[in-house]
Design a protein around this motif. Sequence first.
Motif, mmCIF file in Angstrom:
data_model
loop_
_atom_site.group_PDB
_atom_site.id
_atom_site.type_symbol
_atom_site.label_atom_id
_atom_site.label_comp_id
_atom_site.label_asym_id
_atom_site.label_seq_id
_atom_site.Cartn_x
_atom_site.Cartn_y
_atom_site.Cartn_z
ATOM 1 N N LYS A 25 0.829 -1.202 0.000
ATOM 2 C CA LYS A 25 0.000 0.000 0.000
ATOM 3 C C LYS A 25 0.868 1.258 0.000
ATOM 4 N N GLY A 26 1.965 1.196 0.765
ATOM 5 C CA GLY A 26 2.864 2.342 0.821
ATOM 6 C C GLY A 26 3.567 2.596 -0.500
ATOM 7 N N THR A 27 3.970 1.512 -1.172
ATOM 8 C CA THR A 27 4.618 1.647 -2.472
ATOM 9 C C THR A 27 3.649 2.240 -3.482
ATOM 10 N N ARG A 28 2.414 1.776 -3.436
ATOM 11 C CA ARG A 28 1.390 2.341 -4.323
ATOM 12 C C ARG A 28 1.187 3.820 -4.012
ATOM 13 N N TRP A 29 1.127 4.160 -2.750
ATOM 14 C CA TRP A 29 0.878 5.538 -2.324
ATOM 15 C C TRP A 29 1.982 6.467 -2.819
ATOM 16 N N LEU A 30 3.233 6.051 -2.651
ATOM 17 C CA LEU A 30 4.350 6.865 -3.131
ATOM 18 C C LEU A 30 4.320 6.991 -4.651
ATOM 19 N N SER A 31 4.020 5.873 -5.326
ATOM 20 C CA SER A 31 3.944 5.891 -6.787
ATOM 21 C C SER A 31 2.846 6.826 -7.265
ATOM 22 N N ALA A 32 1.749 6.878 -6.513
ATOM 23 C CA ALA A 32 0.623 7.744 -6.880
ATOM 24 C C ALA A 32 0.987 9.218 -6.796
ATOM 25 N N PHE A 33 2.035 9.528 -6.036
ATOM 26 C CA PHE A 33 2.475 10.925 -5.939
ATOM 27 C C PHE A 33 3.743 11.171 -6.749
ATOM 28 N N GLY A 34 4.021 10.265 -7.689
ATOM 29 C CA GLY A 34 5.122 10.491 -8.612
ATOM 30 C C GLY A 34 6.494 10.093 -8.126
ATOM 31 N N PHE A 35 6.583 9.398 -7.013
ATOM 32 C CA PHE A 35 7.874 8.931 -6.516
ATOM 33 C C PHE A 35 8.176 7.532 -7.049
ATOM 34 N N PRO A 36 9.455 7.156 -7.168
ATOM 35 C CA PRO A 36 9.819 5.819 -7.644
ATOM 36 C C PRO A 36 9.673 4.777 -6.542
ATOM 37 N N GLN B 62 8.847 19.115 0.377
ATOM 38 C CA GLN B 62 9.847 20.162 0.271
ATOM 39 C C GLN B 62 11.213 19.505 0.179
ATOM 40 N N GLY B 63 11.987 19.863 -0.836
ATOM 41 C CA GLY B 63 13.316 19.289 -0.992
ATOM 42 C C GLY B 63 13.568 18.830 -2.413
ATOM 43 N N GLU B 64 14.835 18.698 -2.774
ATOM 44 C CA GLU B 64 15.238 18.228 -4.090
ATOM 45 C C GLU B 64 15.067 16.708 -4.170
ATOM 46 N N PRO B 65 14.858 16.181 -5.386
ATOM 47 C CA PRO B 65 14.687 14.730 -5.541
ATOM 48 C C PRO B 65 15.808 13.911 -4.909
ATOM 49 N N GLN B 66 17.056 14.394 -5.041
ATOM 50 C CA GLN B 66 18.175 13.643 -4.476
ATOM 51 C C GLN B 66 18.061 13.506 -2.969
ATOM 52 N N ALA B 67 17.579 14.563 -2.309
ATOM 53 C CA ALA B 67 17.432 14.516 -0.855
ATOM 54 C C ALA B 67 16.230 13.669 -0.454
ATOM 55 N N LEU B 68 15.142 13.804 -1.201
ATOM 56 C CA LEU B 68 13.930 13.055 -0.873
ATOM 57 C C LEU B 68 14.145 11.554 -1.041
ATOM 58 N N GLN B 69 14.950 11.166 -2.021
ATOM 59 C CA GLN B 69 15.151 9.753 -2.328
ATOM 60 C C GLN B 69 16.479 9.232 -1.798
ATOM 61 N N ILE B 70 17.017 9.889 -0.796
ATOM 62 C CA ILE B 70 18.294 9.501 -0.215
ATOM 63 C C ILE B 70 18.242 8.047 0.265
ATOM 64 N N LYS B 71 19.373 7.365 0.164
ATOM 65 C CA LYS B 71 19.410 5.946 0.521
ATOM 66 C C LYS B 71 19.564 5.710 2.016
#
Length: 216
Positions: free
Chosen positions: A31-42, A146-155
Amino acid sequence: MSHSLNEIEAMSKRASRGAGLPWGLAEEAAKGTRWLSAFGFPGTEMLAELLELNDQVPPIDVSPVSLSAEIWHAPARRMSPLVAGAALSDCAVRLLERGNITMQNVNLPLLAVPFMGGAALRLGVPVAAQWDGARVATDGKELCVQGEPQALQIKHADRLVFSAPAAMTGKREPVMRAEVREDSWENLSRFAHRTFAPATEVSRLRGAGAGLSDND
Protein backbone atom coordinates in the motif's frame (compact mmCIF):
# COMPACT_ATOMS: atom_id res chain seq x y z
CA MET A 1 7.50 0.71 -18.31
CA SER A 2 4.13 2.14 -17.34
CA HIS A 3 2.09 0.27 -14.74
CA SER A 4 -1.23 0.91 -13.07
CA LEU A 5 -1.29 1.52 -9.35
CA ASN A 6 -3.19 -1.76 -8.89
CA GLU A 7 -0.40 -3.66 -10.66
CA ILE A 8 2.21 -1.96 -8.52
CA GLU A 9 0.41 -2.81 -5.30
CA ALA A 10 -0.13 -6.46 -6.26
CA MET A 11 3.49 -6.99 -7.31
CA SER A 12 4.85 -5.15 -4.27
CA LYS A 13 2.76 -7.26 -1.90
CA ARG A 14 3.90 -10.58 -3.33
CA ALA A 15 7.52 -9.42 -3.58
CA SER A 16 7.55 -8.23 0.04
CA ARG A 17 6.14 -11.54 1.18
CA GLY A 18 8.68 -13.39 -0.96
CA ALA A 19 11.43 -11.38 0.73
CA GLY A 20 10.30 -12.77 4.09
CA LEU A 21 8.08 -10.02 5.47
CA PRO A 22 4.98 -11.15 7.41
CA TRP A 23 1.77 -10.87 5.38
CA GLY A 24 0.53 -7.91 7.40
CA LEU A 25 3.71 -5.90 6.86
CA ALA A 26 3.88 -7.04 3.22
CA GLU A 27 0.38 -5.63 2.70
CA GLU A 28 1.38 -2.34 4.31
CA ALA A 29 4.56 -2.18 2.23
CA ALA A 30 2.49 -2.70 -0.92
CA LYS A 31 0.00 0.00 0.00
CA GLY A 32 2.86 2.34 0.82
CA THR A 33 4.62 1.65 -2.47
CA ARG A 34 1.39 2.34 -4.32
CA TRP A 35 0.88 5.54 -2.32
CA LEU A 36 4.35 6.86 -3.13
CA SER A 37 3.94 5.89 -6.79
CA ALA A 38 0.62 7.74 -6.88
CA PHE A 39 2.47 10.92 -5.94
CA GLY A 40 5.12 10.49 -8.61
CA PHE A 41 7.87 8.93 -6.52
CA PRO A 42 9.82 5.82 -7.64
CA GLY A 43 8.20 3.66 -5.00
CA THR A 44 8.83 0.35 -6.78
CA GLU A 45 12.51 1.14 -7.32
CA MET A 46 12.96 2.01 -3.67
CA LEU A 47 11.09 -1.08 -2.45
CA ALA A 48 13.15 -3.34 -4.74
CA GLU A 49 16.34 -1.77 -3.39
CA LEU A 50 15.23 -2.24 0.22
CA LEU A 51 14.24 -5.87 -0.30
CA GLU A 52 17.66 -6.53 -1.85
CA LEU A 53 19.40 -4.79 1.03
CA ASN A 54 17.52 -6.72 3.74
CA ASP A 55 17.30 -10.08 1.97
CA GLN A 56 17.91 -12.85 4.52
CA VAL A 57 18.20 -10.29 7.35
CA PRO A 58 15.90 -11.11 10.31
CA PRO A 59 13.35 -8.27 10.70
CA ILE A 60 14.23 -7.98 14.40
CA ASP A 61 17.73 -6.82 13.43
CA VAL A 62 16.37 -3.79 11.55
CA SER A 63 13.57 -2.99 14.03
CA PRO A 64 13.62 -0.41 16.84
CA VAL A 65 15.14 -1.81 20.02
CA SER A 66 12.75 0.16 22.23
CA LEU A 67 9.72 2.27 21.34
CA SER A 68 9.98 4.10 24.65
CA ALA A 69 13.54 5.30 24.03
CA GLU A 70 14.14 8.97 23.32
CA ILE A 71 15.90 8.04 20.08
CA TRP A 72 14.99 4.83 18.25
CA HIS A 73 17.77 2.65 16.88
CA ALA A 74 18.09 -0.89 15.54
CA PRO A 75 20.50 -3.73 16.48
CA ALA A 76 21.95 -3.81 12.94
CA ARG A 77 22.73 -0.06 13.18
CA ARG A 78 20.38 0.51 10.26
CA MET A 79 16.62 0.52 10.43
CA SER A 80 14.07 -0.69 7.90
CA PRO A 81 11.69 2.15 6.97
CA LEU A 82 8.86 -0.38 6.72
CA VAL A 83 9.31 -1.68 10.25
CA ALA A 84 10.02 1.81 11.57
CA GLY A 85 6.98 3.24 9.82
CA ALA A 86 4.69 0.51 11.13
CA ALA A 87 6.01 1.11 14.65
CA LEU A 88 5.46 4.85 14.28
CA SER A 89 1.87 4.25 13.19
CA ASP A 90 1.32 2.11 16.29
CA CYS A 91 2.78 4.90 18.42
CA ALA A 92 0.73 7.70 16.87
CA VAL A 93 -0.72 8.84 20.19
CA ARG A 94 2.74 8.90 21.74
CA LEU A 95 3.96 11.01 18.79
CA LEU A 96 1.26 13.61 19.43
CA GLU A 97 1.95 13.61 23.17
CA ARG A 98 5.71 14.02 22.73
CA GLY A 99 5.57 16.25 19.68
CA ASN A 100 8.27 14.29 17.85
CA ILE A 101 9.93 10.89 17.52
CA THR A 102 13.52 10.58 16.29
CA MET A 103 15.03 7.53 14.60
CA GLN A 104 18.68 6.86 13.81
CA ASN A 105 20.18 5.35 10.66
CA VAL A 106 17.08 4.70 8.56
CA ASN A 107 17.47 3.26 5.08
CA LEU A 108 15.43 4.86 2.28
CA PRO A 109 13.44 7.07 4.69
CA LEU A 110 10.85 8.01 2.07
CA LEU A 111 9.43 4.47 2.35
CA ALA A 112 8.41 5.26 5.94
CA VAL A 113 6.31 8.25 4.86
CA PRO A 114 3.12 6.36 3.81
CA PHE A 115 2.74 5.05 7.35
CA MET A 116 2.39 8.67 8.47
CA GLY A 117 -0.91 8.83 6.61
CA GLY A 118 -2.57 6.30 8.88
CA ALA A 119 -1.16 8.03 11.93
CA ALA A 120 -2.44 11.40 10.70
CA LEU A 121 -5.94 10.04 10.10
CA ARG A 122 -6.10 8.53 13.58
CA LEU A 123 -4.77 11.66 15.25
CA GLY A 124 -6.81 14.08 13.17
CA VAL A 125 -3.77 16.30 12.57
CA PRO A 126 -1.04 16.32 9.87
CA VAL A 127 2.20 14.45 10.53
CA ALA A 128 5.60 15.46 9.12
CA ALA A 129 8.92 13.72 8.58
CA GLN A 130 12.21 15.51 8.12
CA TRP A 131 15.76 14.46 7.26
CA ASP A 132 18.74 16.19 5.67
CA GLY A 133 17.44 18.48 2.93
CA ALA A 134 13.93 17.03 2.86
CA ARG A 135 10.59 17.50 4.57
CA VAL A 136 7.28 15.78 3.84
CA ALA A 137 3.91 16.16 5.53
CA THR A 138 0.54 14.48 5.13
CA ASP A 139 -2.93 14.58 6.61
CA GLY A 140 -3.58 11.07 5.28
CA LYS A 141 -5.06 12.30 2.01
CA GLU A 142 -2.77 14.97 0.62
CA LEU A 143 1.02 14.99 0.53
CA CYS A 144 3.21 18.06 0.86
CA VAL A 145 6.84 17.90 -0.20
CA GLN A 146 9.85 20.16 0.27
CA GLY A 147 13.32 19.29 -0.99
CA GLU A 148 15.24 18.23 -4.09
CA PRO A 149 14.69 14.73 -5.54
CA GLN A 150 18.18 13.64 -4.48
CA ALA A 151 17.43 14.52 -0.86
CA LEU A 152 13.93 13.05 -0.87
CA GLN A 153 15.15 9.75 -2.33
CA ILE A 154 18.29 9.50 -0.22
CA LYS A 155 19.41 5.95 0.52
CA HIS A 156 20.27 6.53 4.18
CA ALA A 157 19.26 9.12 6.75
CA ASP A 158 21.38 9.55 9.86
CA ARG A 159 18.39 11.08 11.62
CA LEU A 160 14.72 10.84 10.70
CA VAL A 161 12.43 13.05 12.78
CA PHE A 162 8.64 12.69 12.81
CA SER A 163 6.50 15.45 14.29
CA ALA A 164 2.84 16.25 14.92
CA PRO A 165 0.92 18.43 14.47
CA ALA A 166 2.60 19.70 11.32
CA ALA A 167 2.11 22.42 8.72
CA MET A 168 1.09 21.38 5.21
CA THR A 169 3.34 23.23 2.76
CA GLY A 170 4.22 22.30 -0.85
CA LYS A 171 1.26 20.20 -2.01
CA ARG A 172 2.08 17.47 -4.55
CA GLU A 173 -0.49 16.38 -7.14
CA PRO A 174 -1.25 12.65 -7.57
CA VAL A 175 -0.94 10.64 -10.81
CA MET A 176 -2.94 7.70 -12.19
CA ARG A 177 -0.09 5.54 -13.54
CA ALA A 178 3.60 5.23 -12.74
CA GLU A 179 6.73 4.72 -14.77
CA VAL A 180 8.77 1.81 -13.41
CA ARG A 181 12.32 0.88 -14.33
CA GLU A 182 12.44 -2.54 -15.97
CA ASP A 183 15.27 -3.84 -13.75
CA SER A 184 13.35 -2.88 -10.60
CA TRP A 185 10.21 -4.66 -11.83
CA GLU A 186 12.30 -7.75 -12.61
CA ASN A 187 13.80 -7.68 -9.10
CA LEU A 188 10.34 -7.49 -7.55
CA SER A 189 9.23 -10.35 -9.80
CA ARG A 190 12.16 -12.44 -8.59
CA PHE A 191 11.16 -11.94 -4.96
CA ALA A 192 7.51 -12.57 -5.81
CA HIS A 193 8.44 -15.88 -7.46
CA ARG A 194 9.56 -17.16 -4.06
CA THR A 195 5.93 -17.26 -2.95
CA PHE A 196 5.04 -19.81 -5.62
CA ALA A 197 4.84 -23.39 -4.37
CA PRO A 198 7.47 -25.62 -6.02
CA ALA A 199 6.08 -28.05 -8.56
CA THR A 200 5.62 -31.66 -7.46
CA GLU A 201 5.29 -34.73 -9.63
CA VAL A 202 1.55 -34.81 -8.91
CA SER A 203 1.04 -31.13 -9.81
CA ARG A 204 3.07 -31.54 -12.98
CA LEU A 205 0.94 -34.49 -14.05
CA ARG A 206 -2.29 -32.63 -13.27
CA GLY A 207 -1.10 -29.66 -15.23
CA ALA A 208 -0.23 -31.76 -18.24
CA GLY A 209 -3.77 -32.70 -19.23
CA ALA A 210 -4.00 -36.48 -19.55
CA GLY A 211 -0.76 -37.05 -17.66
CA LEU A 212 0.62 -40.52 -18.31
CA SER A 213 -2.72 -42.06 -19.30
CA ASP A 214 -3.69 -42.45 -22.92
CA ASN A 215 -7.37 -42.99 -23.64
CA ASP A 216 -7.00 -43.04 -27.40
